[in-house]
Design a protein around this motif. Structure first.
Motif, PDB file in Angstrom:
ATOM      1  N   VAL A 129     -43.189  26.779  -0.438  1.00  0.00           N
ATOM      2  CA  VAL A 129     -43.516  25.375  -0.681  1.00  0.00           C
ATOM      3  C   VAL A 129     -43.380  25.143  -2.179  1.00  0.00           C
ATOM      4  CG1 VAL A 129     -45.240  23.548  -0.480  1.00  0.00           C
ATOM      5  CG2 VAL A 129     -45.109  25.323   1.282  1.00  0.00           C
ATOM      6  N   LEU A 130     -42.386  24.321  -2.557  1.00  0.00           N
ATOM      7  CA  LEU A 130     -42.110  24.039  -3.965  1.00  0.00           C
ATOM      8  C   LEU A 130     -42.473  22.597  -4.328  1.00  0.00           C
ATOM      9  CD1 LEU A 130     -39.588  25.988  -2.746  1.00  0.00           C
ATOM     10  CD2 LEU A 130     -39.070  25.986  -5.163  1.00  0.00           C
ATOM     11  N   GLU A 131     -43.225  21.944  -3.522  1.00  0.00           N
ATOM     12  CA  GLU A 131     -43.543  20.524  -3.677  1.00  0.00           C
ATOM     13  C   GLU A 131     -44.001  20.188  -5.096  1.00  0.00           C
ATOM     14  OE1 GLU A 131     -46.321  17.141  -1.513  1.00  0.00           O
ATOM     15  OE2 GLU A 131     -46.303  19.175  -0.736  1.00  0.00           O
ATOM     16  N   GLY A 132     -43.307  19.215  -5.697  1.00  0.00           N
ATOM     17  CA  GLY A 132     -43.687  18.735  -7.027  1.00  0.00           C
ATOM     18  C   GLY A 132     -43.314  19.664  -8.170  1.00  0.00           C
ATOM     19  N   ALA A 133     -42.556  20.711  -7.896  1.00  0.00           N
ATOM     20  CA  ALA A 133     -42.163  21.651  -8.951  1.00  0.00           C
ATOM     21  C   ALA A 133     -41.101  21.020  -9.853  1.00  0.00           C
ATOM     22  CB  ALA A 133     -41.635  22.945  -8.337  1.00  0.00           C
ATOM     23  N   PHE A 134     -41.017  21.514 -11.071  1.00  0.00           N
ATOM     24  CA  PHE A 134     -40.020  21.059 -12.034  1.00  0.00           C
ATOM     25  C   PHE A 134     -38.969  22.148 -12.156  1.00  0.00           C
ATOM     26  CE2 PHE A 134     -38.329  20.568 -16.349  1.00  0.00           C
ATOM     27  CZ  PHE A 134     -37.962  19.236 -16.305  1.00  0.00           C
ATOM     28  N   ALA A 135     -37.769  21.885 -11.638  1.00  0.00           N
ATOM     29  CA  ALA A 135     -36.728  22.915 -11.589  1.00  0.00           C
ATOM     30  C   ALA A 135     -35.364  22.364 -12.017  1.00  0.00           C
ATOM     31  CB  ALA A 135     -36.657  23.487 -10.176  1.00  0.00           C
ATOM     32  N   VAL A 136     -35.346  21.487 -13.011  1.00  0.00           N
ATOM     33  CA  VAL A 136     -34.130  20.782 -13.388  1.00  0.00           C
ATOM     34  C   VAL A 136     -32.976  21.721 -13.725  1.00  0.00           C
ATOM     35  CG1 VAL A 136     -33.090  19.192 -15.061  1.00  0.00           C
ATOM     36  CG2 VAL A 136     -35.329  18.709 -14.107  1.00  0.00           C
ATOM     37  N   ASN A 137     -33.182  22.760 -14.445  1.00  0.00           N
ATOM     38  CA  ASN A 137     -32.098  23.652 -14.835  1.00  0.00           C
ATOM     39  C   ASN A 137     -32.153  25.006 -14.132  1.00  0.00           C
ATOM     40  OD1 ASN A 137     -30.628  22.011 -16.796  1.00  0.00           O
ATOM     41  ND2 ASN A 137     -32.559  22.059 -17.911  1.00  0.00           N
ATOM     42  N   ALA A 138     -32.831  25.071 -13.001  1.00  0.00           N
ATOM     43  CA  ALA A 138     -32.892  26.319 -12.226  1.00  0.00           C
ATOM     44  C   ALA A 138     -31.570  26.536 -11.505  1.00  0.00           C
ATOM     45  CB  ALA A 138     -34.041  26.253 -11.221  1.00  0.00           C
ATOM     46  N   THR A 139     -31.207  27.811 -11.316  1.00  0.00           N
ATOM     47  CA  THR A 139     -30.004  28.153 -10.557  1.00  0.00           C
ATOM     48  C   THR A 139     -30.415  28.897  -9.289  1.00  0.00           C
ATOM     49  OG1 THR A 139     -29.723  30.190 -11.826  1.00  0.00           O
ATOM     50  CG2 THR A 139     -28.493  28.262 -12.580  1.00  0.00           C
ATOM     51  N   PHE A 140     -29.744  28.555  -8.196  1.00  0.00           N
ATOM     52  CA  PHE A 140     -30.093  29.088  -6.877  1.00  0.00           C
ATOM     53  C   PHE A 140     -28.902  29.789  -6.209  1.00  0.00           C
ATOM     54  CE2 PHE A 140     -32.978  25.575  -7.711  1.00  0.00           C
ATOM     55  CZ  PHE A 140     -34.204  26.043  -7.278  1.00  0.00           C
ATOM     56  N   ASP A 141     -27.989  30.352  -6.982  1.00  0.00           N
ATOM     57  CA  ASP A 141     -26.799  30.990  -6.426  1.00  0.00           C
ATOM     58  C   ASP A 141     -27.200  32.110  -5.467  1.00  0.00           C
ATOM     59  OD1 ASP A 141     -25.256  29.341  -8.074  1.00  0.00           O
ATOM     60  OD2 ASP A 141     -25.213  30.828  -9.685  1.00  0.00           O
ATOM     61  N   GLY A 142     -26.773  31.980  -4.219  1.00  0.00           N
ATOM     62  CA  GLY A 142     -27.051  33.006  -3.215  1.00  0.00           C
ATOM     63  C   GLY A 142     -28.480  33.042  -2.715  1.00  0.00           C
TER      64      GLY A 142
END
Length: 170
Positions: A114-127
Protein backbone atom coordinates in the motif's frame (compact mmCIF):
# COMPACT_ATOMS: atom_id res chain seq x y z
CA UNK A 1 -11.09 -1.81 65.44
CA UNK A 2 -8.44 -4.07 63.86
CA UNK A 3 -5.87 -6.07 65.74
CA UNK A 4 -2.26 -5.01 66.14
CA UNK A 5 -1.29 -7.68 63.57
CA UNK A 6 -3.52 -6.07 60.89
CA UNK A 7 -2.10 -2.64 61.76
CA UNK A 8 1.52 -3.89 61.44
CA UNK A 9 0.76 -5.56 58.09
CA UNK A 10 -0.60 -2.28 56.73
CA UNK A 11 2.49 -0.32 57.80
CA UNK A 12 4.87 -2.97 56.48
CA UNK A 13 3.22 -3.71 53.11
CA UNK A 14 1.84 -0.34 51.96
CA UNK A 15 5.23 1.44 51.77
CA UNK A 16 6.60 -1.42 49.64
CA UNK A 17 3.59 -1.26 47.36
CA UNK A 18 3.97 2.51 47.02
CA UNK A 19 7.64 2.07 46.10
CA UNK A 20 6.71 -0.47 43.43
CA UNK A 21 3.97 1.70 41.92
CA UNK A 22 6.30 3.98 39.88
CA UNK A 23 8.06 0.92 38.47
CA UNK A 24 4.76 -0.65 37.44
CA UNK A 25 3.61 2.62 35.84
CA UNK A 26 6.90 2.94 33.97
CA UNK A 27 6.56 -0.59 32.60
CA UNK A 28 2.94 -0.04 31.55
CA UNK A 29 3.65 3.34 29.95
CA UNK A 30 6.77 1.98 28.27
CA UNK A 31 4.66 -0.61 26.49
CA UNK A 32 2.20 2.05 25.36
CA UNK A 33 4.76 4.61 24.12
CA UNK A 34 5.15 4.80 20.33
CA UNK A 35 8.14 3.18 18.69
CA UNK A 36 10.91 5.70 18.16
CA UNK A 37 11.84 6.45 14.56
CA UNK A 38 15.30 5.24 13.61
CA UNK A 39 17.86 6.83 11.31
CA UNK A 40 19.44 4.41 8.80
CA UNK A 41 20.61 7.18 6.45
CA UNK A 42 23.46 6.25 4.10
CA UNK A 43 23.77 2.79 5.71
CA UNK A 44 24.94 -0.29 3.81
CA UNK A 45 22.08 -2.71 4.58
CA UNK A 46 22.24 -5.12 1.64
CA UNK A 47 20.18 -8.23 2.40
CA UNK A 48 18.93 -6.94 5.77
CA UNK A 49 15.71 -8.38 7.20
CA UNK A 50 13.17 -5.79 8.35
CA UNK A 51 10.16 -8.04 7.67
CA UNK A 52 7.12 -7.45 9.86
CA UNK A 53 8.78 -4.60 11.78
CA UNK A 54 7.18 -1.30 12.74
CA UNK A 55 9.49 1.36 11.30
CA UNK A 56 7.03 4.25 11.15
CA UNK A 57 8.69 7.60 10.39
CA UNK A 58 12.19 6.08 10.19
CA UNK A 59 14.66 7.32 7.61
CA UNK A 60 16.60 5.26 5.07
CA UNK A 61 17.73 8.24 2.98
CA UNK A 62 20.38 7.18 0.45
CA UNK A 63 20.72 3.74 2.10
CA UNK A 64 21.79 0.71 0.08
CA UNK A 65 18.96 -1.78 0.69
CA UNK A 66 19.50 -4.11 -2.26
CA UNK A 67 17.85 -7.49 -1.58
CA UNK A 68 16.49 -6.25 1.78
CA UNK A 69 13.31 -7.82 3.14
CA UNK A 70 10.56 -5.39 4.20
CA UNK A 71 7.67 -7.83 3.67
CA UNK A 72 4.73 -7.00 5.91
CA UNK A 73 6.58 -4.05 7.48
CA UNK A 74 4.84 -0.89 8.70
CA UNK A 75 6.70 1.82 6.78
CA UNK A 76 4.17 4.65 7.11
CA UNK A 77 5.87 8.03 6.70
CA UNK A 78 9.31 6.48 6.13
CA UNK A 79 11.85 8.34 4.01
CA UNK A 80 13.62 6.21 1.41
CA UNK A 81 14.79 9.31 -0.50
CA UNK A 82 17.54 8.28 -2.92
CA UNK A 83 17.68 4.71 -1.53
CA UNK A 84 18.60 1.65 -3.54
CA UNK A 85 15.79 -0.90 -3.13
CA UNK A 86 16.89 -3.05 -6.05
CA UNK A 87 15.41 -6.58 -5.74
CA UNK A 88 13.98 -5.69 -2.31
CA UNK A 89 10.99 -7.60 -0.98
CA UNK A 90 8.23 -5.13 -0.05
CA UNK A 91 5.37 -7.64 -0.31
CA UNK A 92 2.42 -6.42 1.77
CA UNK A 93 4.40 -3.46 3.14
CA UNK A 94 2.52 -0.35 4.30
CA UNK A 95 4.23 2.59 2.59
CA UNK A 96 1.48 5.17 3.08
CA UNK A 97 2.78 8.75 3.03
CA UNK A 98 6.35 7.50 2.47
CA UNK A 99 8.98 9.55 0.64
CA UNK A 100 10.10 7.40 -2.29
CA UNK A 101 11.60 10.10 -4.48
CA UNK A 102 14.69 9.05 -6.45
CA UNK A 103 14.31 5.46 -5.18
CA UNK A 104 15.45 2.57 -7.38
CA UNK A 105 12.83 -0.19 -7.22
CA UNK A 106 14.55 -2.16 -10.01
CA UNK A 107 13.28 -5.77 -9.82
CA UNK A 108 11.69 -5.07 -6.41
CA UNK A 109 8.60 -6.98 -5.28
CA UNK A 110 5.79 -4.58 -4.33
CA UNK A 111 3.06 -7.25 -4.44
CA UNK A 112 0.07 -6.13 -2.31
CA UNK A 113 1.98 -3.11 -0.95
CA UNK A 114 0.00 0.00 0.00
CA UNK A 115 1.72 3.16 -1.27
CA UNK A 116 -1.24 5.51 -0.79
CA UNK A 117 -0.19 9.16 -0.67
CA UNK A 118 3.51 8.39 -1.18
CA UNK A 119 5.79 10.83 -3.00
CA UNK A 120 7.60 8.95 -5.76
CA UNK A 121 8.08 11.50 -8.56
CA UNK A 122 11.55 10.38 -9.62
CA UNK A 123 11.36 6.73 -8.53
CA UNK A 124 12.21 4.02 -11.07
CA UNK A 125 10.30 0.74 -11.21
CA UNK A 126 12.14 -1.17 -13.97
CA UNK A 127 11.24 -4.85 -13.64
CA UNK A 128 9.32 -4.27 -10.39
CA UNK A 129 6.42 -6.57 -9.56
CA UNK A 130 3.34 -4.51 -8.59
CA UNK A 131 0.52 -7.10 -8.57
CA UNK A 132 -2.13 -5.92 -6.12
CA UNK A 133 -0.19 -2.77 -5.13
CA UNK A 134 -2.26 0.31 -4.25
CA UNK A 135 -0.89 3.53 -5.80
CA UNK A 136 -3.80 5.79 -4.73
CA UNK A 137 -2.70 9.45 -4.75
CA UNK A 138 0.96 8.55 -5.40
CA UNK A 139 2.93 11.28 -7.17
CA UNK A 140 4.63 9.56 -10.13
CA UNK A 141 6.24 10.80 -13.31
CA UNK A 142 4.02 10.20 -16.35
CA UNK A 143 6.53 7.81 -17.97
CA UNK A 144 6.71 5.71 -14.77
CA UNK A 145 2.91 5.59 -14.59
CA UNK A 146 2.66 4.44 -18.23
CA UNK A 147 5.32 1.77 -17.64
CA UNK A 148 3.57 0.50 -14.48
CA UNK A 149 0.21 0.38 -16.26
CA UNK A 150 1.66 -2.06 -18.81
CA UNK A 151 2.06 -4.71 -16.09
CA UNK A 152 -0.45 -3.60 -13.44
CA UNK A 153 -2.92 -6.23 -12.31
CA UNK A 154 -4.68 -7.48 -9.22
CA UNK A 155 -6.54 -6.00 -6.28
CA UNK A 156 -4.97 -4.92 -3.02
CA UNK A 157 -6.20 -7.19 -0.20
CA UNK A 158 -6.04 -4.39 2.41
CA UNK A 159 -7.73 -1.53 0.54
CA UNK A 160 -9.79 -3.55 -1.97
CA UNK A 161 -8.61 -1.29 -4.80
CA UNK A 162 -7.48 -2.43 -8.23
CA UNK A 163 -3.85 -1.65 -9.05
CA UNK A 164 -4.82 -0.43 -12.53
CA UNK A 165 -7.48 1.86 -11.07
CA UNK A 166 -5.10 3.35 -8.48
CA UNK A 167 -2.58 4.08 -11.24
CA UNK A 168 -5.29 5.73 -13.39
CA UNK A 169 -4.44 3.32 -16.23
CA UNK A 170 -7.76 3.34 -18.05
Amino acid sequence: MGSRHEHDWFHLKVPHLLLALPLVLLLVLGVMLPVQATDYNKEFLVGSDFSGRVLTDSSFTKANLRNANFSGADLKGVSFFGANLEAANLTGADLRQATLDVVRFTNADLTNAVLEGAFAVNATFDGAKVDGADFTDVDLRRDAQISLCKKAQGVNPVTGRSTRQTLDCD
